[in-house]
Design a protein around this motif. Structure first.
Motif, PDB file in Angstrom:
ATOM      1  N   LYS A  99       0.821  -1.215   0.000  1.00 17.49           N
ATOM      2  CA  LYS A  99       0.000   0.000   0.000  1.00 17.49           C
ATOM      3  C   LYS A  99       0.858   1.269   0.000  1.00 17.49           C
ATOM      4  O   LYS A  99       0.494   2.274  -0.619  1.00 17.49           O
ATOM      5  CB  LYS A  99      -0.934   0.001   1.212  1.00 17.49           C
ATOM      6  CG  LYS A  99      -2.057  -1.013   1.125  1.00 17.49           C
ATOM      7  CD  LYS A  99      -3.095  -0.812   2.216  1.00 17.49           C
ATOM      8  CE  LYS A  99      -2.563  -1.163   3.572  1.00 17.49           C
ATOM      9  NZ  LYS A  99      -3.616  -1.067   4.615  1.00 17.49           N
ATOM     10  N   ALA A 100       2.001   1.217   0.690  1.00 17.44           N
ATOM     11  CA  ALA A 100       2.830   2.407   0.827  1.00 17.44           C
ATOM     12  C   ALA A 100       3.821   2.600  -0.315  1.00 17.44           C
ATOM     13  O   ALA A 100       4.176   3.740  -0.647  1.00 17.44           O
ATOM     14  CB  ALA A 100       3.599   2.353   2.159  1.00 17.44           C
ATOM     15  N   GLN A 101       4.270   1.502  -0.943  1.00 19.58           N
ATOM     16  CA  GLN A 101       5.418   1.593  -1.834  1.00 19.58           C
ATOM     17  C   GLN A 101       5.161   1.185  -3.284  1.00 19.58           C
ATOM     18  O   GLN A 101       6.090   1.236  -4.088  1.00 19.58           O
ATOM     19  CB  GLN A 101       6.549   0.713  -1.279  1.00 19.58           C
ATOM     20  CG  GLN A 101       7.044   1.112   0.096  1.00 19.58           C
ATOM     21  CD  GLN A 101       7.727   2.464   0.102  1.00 19.58           C
ATOM     22  OE1 GLN A 101       8.251   2.909  -0.915  1.00 19.58           O
ATOM     23  NE2 GLN A 101       7.714   3.136   1.242  1.00 19.58           N
ATOM     24  N   THR A 102       3.958   0.759  -3.627  1.00 18.72           N
ATOM     25  CA  THR A 102       3.717   0.327  -5.012  1.00 18.72           C
ATOM     26  C   THR A 102       2.602   1.171  -5.636  1.00 18.72           C
ATOM     27  O   THR A 102       1.703   1.652  -4.935  1.00 18.72           O
ATOM     28  CB  THR A 102       3.311  -1.154  -5.072  1.00 18.72           C
ATOM     29  OG1 THR A 102       2.020  -1.332  -4.466  1.00 18.72           O
ATOM     30  CG2 THR A 102       4.321  -2.022  -4.343  1.00 18.72           C
ATOM     31  N   PRO A 103       2.659   1.386  -6.956  1.00 18.09           N
ATOM     32  CA  PRO A 103       1.594   2.139  -7.624  1.00 18.09           C
ATOM     33  C   PRO A 103       0.226   1.475  -7.434  1.00 18.09           C
ATOM     34  O   PRO A 103       0.114   0.247  -7.342  1.00 18.09           O
ATOM     35  CB  PRO A 103       2.022   2.104  -9.099  1.00 18.09           C
ATOM     36  CG  PRO A 103       3.493   1.851  -9.069  1.00 18.09           C
ATOM     37  CD  PRO A 103       3.742   0.983  -7.877  1.00 18.09           C
ATOM     38  N   LYS A 104      -0.811   2.288  -7.392  1.00 15.53           N
ATOM     39  CA  LYS A 104      -2.147   1.758  -7.131  1.00 15.53           C
ATOM     40  C   LYS A 104      -2.636   0.836  -8.241  1.00 15.53           C
ATOM     41  O   LYS A 104      -3.487  -0.012  -8.003  1.00 15.53           O
ATOM     42  CB  LYS A 104      -3.131   2.917  -6.939  1.00 15.53           C
ATOM     43  CG  LYS A 104      -2.853   3.752  -5.702  1.00 15.53           C
ATOM     44  CD  LYS A 104      -3.861   4.881  -5.552  1.00 15.53           C
ATOM     45  CE  LYS A 104      -3.580   5.692  -4.295  1.00 15.53           C
ATOM     46  NZ  LYS A 104      -4.557   6.805  -4.120  1.00 15.53           N
ATOM     47  N   ASP A 105      -2.107   1.031  -9.444  1.00 16.42           N
ATOM     48  CA  ASP A 105      -2.545   0.190 -10.569  1.00 16.42           C
ATOM     49  C   ASP A 105      -1.577  -0.960 -10.829  1.00 16.42           C
ATOM     50  O   ASP A 105      -1.564  -1.531 -11.929  1.00 16.42           O
ATOM     51  CB  ASP A 105      -2.717   1.031 -11.832  1.00 16.42           C
ATOM     52  CG  ASP A 105      -1.417   1.715 -12.256  1.00 16.42           C
ATOM     53  OD1 ASP A 105      -0.458   1.738 -11.448  1.00 16.42           O
ATOM     54  OD2 ASP A 105      -1.370   2.227 -13.392  1.00 16.42           O
ATOM     55  N   SER A 106      -0.776  -1.322  -9.835  1.00 16.43           N
ATOM     56  CA  SER A 106       0.163  -2.439  -9.996  1.00 16.43           C
ATOM     57  C   SER A 106      -0.594  -3.747 -10.188  1.00 16.43           C
ATOM     58  O   SER A 106      -1.683  -3.946  -9.643  1.00 16.43           O
ATOM     59  CB  SER A 106       1.061  -2.566  -8.763  1.00 16.43           C
ATOM     60  OG  SER A 106       1.816  -1.398  -8.566  1.00 16.43           O
ATOM     61  N   LEU A 107       0.044  -4.645 -10.949  1.00 21.13           N
ATOM     62  CA  LEU A 107      -0.503  -5.982 -11.147  1.00 21.13           C
ATOM     63  C   LEU A 107       0.456  -6.993 -10.532  1.00 21.13           C
ATOM     64  O   LEU A 107       1.656  -6.994 -10.838  1.00 21.13           O
ATOM     65  CB  LEU A 107      -0.700  -6.283 -12.631  1.00 21.13           C
ATOM     66  CG  LEU A 107      -1.264  -7.674 -12.959  1.00 21.13           C
ATOM     67  CD1 LEU A 107      -2.681  -7.831 -12.404  1.00 21.13           C
ATOM     68  CD2 LEU A 107      -1.259  -7.934 -14.457  1.00 21.13           C
ATOM     69  N   PHE A 108      -0.069  -7.874  -9.683  1.00 19.06           N
ATOM     70  CA  PHE A 108       0.733  -8.860  -8.967  1.00 19.06           C
ATOM     71  C   PHE A 108       0.430 -10.266  -9.486  1.00 19.06           C
ATOM     72  O   PHE A 108      -0.731 -10.610  -9.725  1.00 19.06           O
ATOM     73  CB  PHE A 108       0.434  -8.810  -7.474  1.00 19.06           C
ATOM     74  CG  PHE A 108       1.073  -7.661  -6.754  1.00 19.06           C
ATOM     75  CD1 PHE A 108       2.169  -7.870  -5.927  1.00 19.06           C
ATOM     76  CD2 PHE A 108       0.592  -6.367  -6.898  1.00 19.06           C
ATOM     77  CE1 PHE A 108       2.775  -6.825  -5.254  1.00 19.06           C
ATOM     78  CE2 PHE A 108       1.186  -5.306  -6.232  1.00 19.06           C
ATOM     79  CZ  PHE A 108       2.276  -5.531  -5.409  1.00 19.06           C
ATOM     80  N   LEU A 109       1.491 -11.050  -9.628  1.00 16.85           N
ATOM     81  CA  LEU A 109       1.358 -12.479  -9.899  1.00 16.85           C
ATOM     82  C   LEU A 109       1.399 -13.195  -8.556  1.00 16.85           C
ATOM     83  O   LEU A 109       2.397 -13.102  -7.823  1.00 16.85           O
ATOM     84  CB  LEU A 109       2.491 -12.962 -10.799  1.00 16.85           C
ATOM     85  CG  LEU A 109       2.547 -14.474 -11.060  1.00 16.85           C
ATOM     86  CD1 LEU A 109       1.307 -14.939 -11.830  1.00 16.85           C
ATOM     87  CD2 LEU A 109       3.829 -14.839 -11.805  1.00 16.85           C
TER      88      LEU A 109
END
Length: 637
Positions: free
Chosen positions: A519-529
């Protein structure tokens, strides 16, 4: 800010109801106005989010639009004298019933929704171990990503056609700074208060008896059949057969699948974990009250009000909307023969007004969301005998529903014409739900059956009060009444006891820490595998998208996920040869925890050798794979 925002909407709703329902008592205007405020908060925010996104601007515009509604109602609705005193007679009994049940619900909700543990983990109860993760993921993703109309965060690119408005209501809280746990708890408590209050109010309107109304409410919320008998077998020699109710996972007298017990308790398994059902029933009870009052008073504005409430319901809870439609059809046909030639024109004119408004508001929702996904998933199918696996038809319902089902038949035999008319819609629901299913999971037809059960409890409650009065002066009636209530509620009490002591860790301290980093360090539109476990910390707690979520969620929403499942397996097991897949999906991060390592039988070193680890704690590693992800500074181990 989230609490204040809700309070303003509730106040504006009550102000509107104060004038629109000017001929009703104060408590009715507060109840109906609260629901109007909740509907305004859900729908107006949604409407402004289409052009402006789900953000503070759309919330500000929604609040401004809501403020206009009471002004219009006070401008165009003329005042009326105070309602007669006798119309307030259900207030004290309804309050006496509502408060203890609301306290019970509040306690169970408190222990069942992300309760922080001493070990730093987040805990839930038995009934919320499954569905809650889906709802929390919807809540967090709508608020964090701001896209509207929303998509599935566990299946990006697919429009969220599941009725999401009650979750977007919590998203508003989350957006305005309320912690995720309380963003779910607070609106749920308000909705539950409306449900608990609405049931005896509807029952009183139907029966005219306070005793029958409260008894019907008790029968409904403490529902359960004869499933407890399975736990009393060999009690002397095997006490563990009984105590497993309080220790085993989903082996209760109202939910014992291997014994064909499927009639779950409404508090344990409907109103706590199923948030759409909670919201749907709140508005359904109001719509049913409005419609029965419209029929008895023959006032056009009550038909109009029913149409507005009905029209707003599809994306709150589609099953409640369908159930209301079936009840309406039953009542339309049942009351039609009673109309005199002079009244017939007004009768059909009022029904057309109700239908036209409901259709005008609901058809865009059904077309844009519901029908699209229903057609893709093949939701509507002929399916006989609901969830009955191996019992003969009458016995299945007797052992599941218990004494209430047995008493429906003598209650109908003793009923007058008006009671038959009222129960006509419920009987239509029962027949339809026994013949067709409206979603991939046949079990979900219980959302229709419980609407039938509302009227069954009202009918039986009135019948039991009549029997009680007929036994006046006889000592044994107290013992008989206590015995009937005990048998009717024993399975429910045991199931509620199980929920009260249940506790399961949904996320451990490492998963919570990983979520805070994301929540603090990644873009809000990040995609995670990630893996496809239902309790996926990324999807649930952070509002970020994952390539593929739990098949148990996606399948029952009619989504074909097989290609993505194969791609995810290849991405984890053959990372070096699957670079084109990673680019195609635009994956930013790979999340490696015990779930991923066990699910795909990997150690994760292939990713760790080629990409930087930006987070490491315990058994969790987050690997940055995209260019923008690799620019994020790593967290301290």
């Amino acid at each position: 800010m989230g609490v204040l925002y809700l309070l303003v909407f509730l106040a504006l709703g009550v102000l509107t109801a104060w004038r629109v329902f000017r001929d009703q008592p104060e408590w009715f205007r507060i109840w109906s106005g609260s629901l109007l405020g909740l509907a305004g908060m859900m729908w107006l925010v949604a409407l402004f989010s289409f052009p402006f996104g789900f953000g503070t601007l759309s919330h500000g515009l929604a609040l401004g639009a809501m403020a206009v509604i009471p002004l219009l109602s006070w401008r165009f609705a003329s005042p009326a004298p105070s309602p007669p005193v006798e119309s307030k007679s259900i207030f004290a009994p309804a309050l006496t019933f509502t408060l203890p049940f609301l306290l019970l619900y509040a306690y169970l909700l408190h222990t069942h929704v992300l309760l922080p543990g001493e070990d730093g983990g987040l805990y839930v109860g038995q009934s919320t171990f499954g569905d809650l993760s889906l709802h929390l993921g919807i809540v967090s993703s709508i608020a964090v990503q701001g896209h509207f109309p929303p998509e599935y965060s566990i299946f990006p690119g697919h429009r969220l056609s599941y009725p999401f408005l009650v979750d977007s209501l919590s998203s508003s809280f989350f957006l305005l700074g309320t912690p995720l746990r309380w963003a779910v708890l607070l609106p749920s408590l308000v909705l539950m208060a409306c449900v608990l209050w609405g049931f005896p109010v509807l029952a009183y309107a139907v029966t005219g008896s306070r005793a029958a109304a409260i008894l019907a409410a008790v029968l409904f919320f403490l529902n359960g059949g004869f499933g407890f008998a399975y736990f009393l077998e060999n009690l002397a020699t095997d006490p563990g057969n009984f105590t497993r109710i309080f220790s085993a996972f989903y082996e209760t007298p109202t939910n014992l699948v291997d014994k064909n017990i499927r009639w779950v308790n409404v508090i344990c398994d409907m109103l706590i974990p199923q948030r759409t059902t909670l919201a749907g029933w709140a508005f359904l009870l109001l719509a049913l009250w409005l419609l029965q009052h419209a029929l008895s008073s023959r006032k056009a504005r009550y038909f109009l009000a029913t149409g507005v409430v009905a029209g707003l319901m599809p994306m709150i809870h589609t099953h409640s909307f369908l159930g209301l439609g079936l009840v309406s059809l039953g009542w339309l046909l049942a009351h039609s023969p009673d109309q005199t030639p002079g009244d017939r024109r007004a009768y059909w004119k009022h029904w057309l007004l109700y239908a036209a408004i409901a259709a005008l508001l609901s058809i865009p929702q059904l077309t844009y969301w519901t029908f699209r996904q229903a057609n893709e998933g093949g939701f509507v199918k002929l399916h006989l005998d609901w969830a009955n696996d191996h019992d003969i038809w009458p016995w299945f319902w007797v052992k599941n529903v218990g004494p209430v089902f047995l008493l429906v038949f003598p209650s109908l035999c003793a009923a007058d014409r008006r009671r038959w008319q009222i129960h006509s819609g419920a009987l239509l629901i029962f027949v339809v739900a026994e013949l067709w299913i409206f979603q991939p999971n046949p079990y979900d037809n219980n959302k229709l059956f419980y609407i039938w059960y509302v009227f069954a409890c009202i009918l039986v409650g009135e019948y039991l009060v009549r029997l009680w009065n007929g036994l006046a002066g006889r000592r044994e009636r107290v013992v008989l009444a206590a015995g009937v209530l005990l048998v009717c509620s024993f399975a429910a009490l045991l199931s509620l006891g199980r929920e009260a002591v249940s506790s399961y860790r949904l996320f451990d301290a490492d998963e919570v820490a990983a979520a805070e980093f994301i929540k603090a360090q990644t873009p809000k539109d990040s995609l995670f595998l990630t893996a496809d476990n239902h309790n996926n910390a990324v999807a649930v707690l952070t509002g970020r998208n994952i390539v593929l979520g739990s098949p148990s969620f996606l399948f029952f929403h009619g989504i074909n996920y097989e290609r993505q499942a194969a791609d995810v397996a290849r991405l984890f097991t053959q990372p070096e040869s699957a670079r084109e897949l990673m680019d195609r999906y635009h994956i930013d991060y790979v999340y490696l925890s015990d779930y991923e390592r066990r699910r795909f039988k990997i150690d994760g070193r292939d990713y760790q050798r080629h990409y930087p680890i930006v987070f490491h704690r315990g058994g969790i590693d987050i690997v940055a794979v995209s260019d923008r992800a690799r620019a994020i500074p790593a967290a301290m181990p």
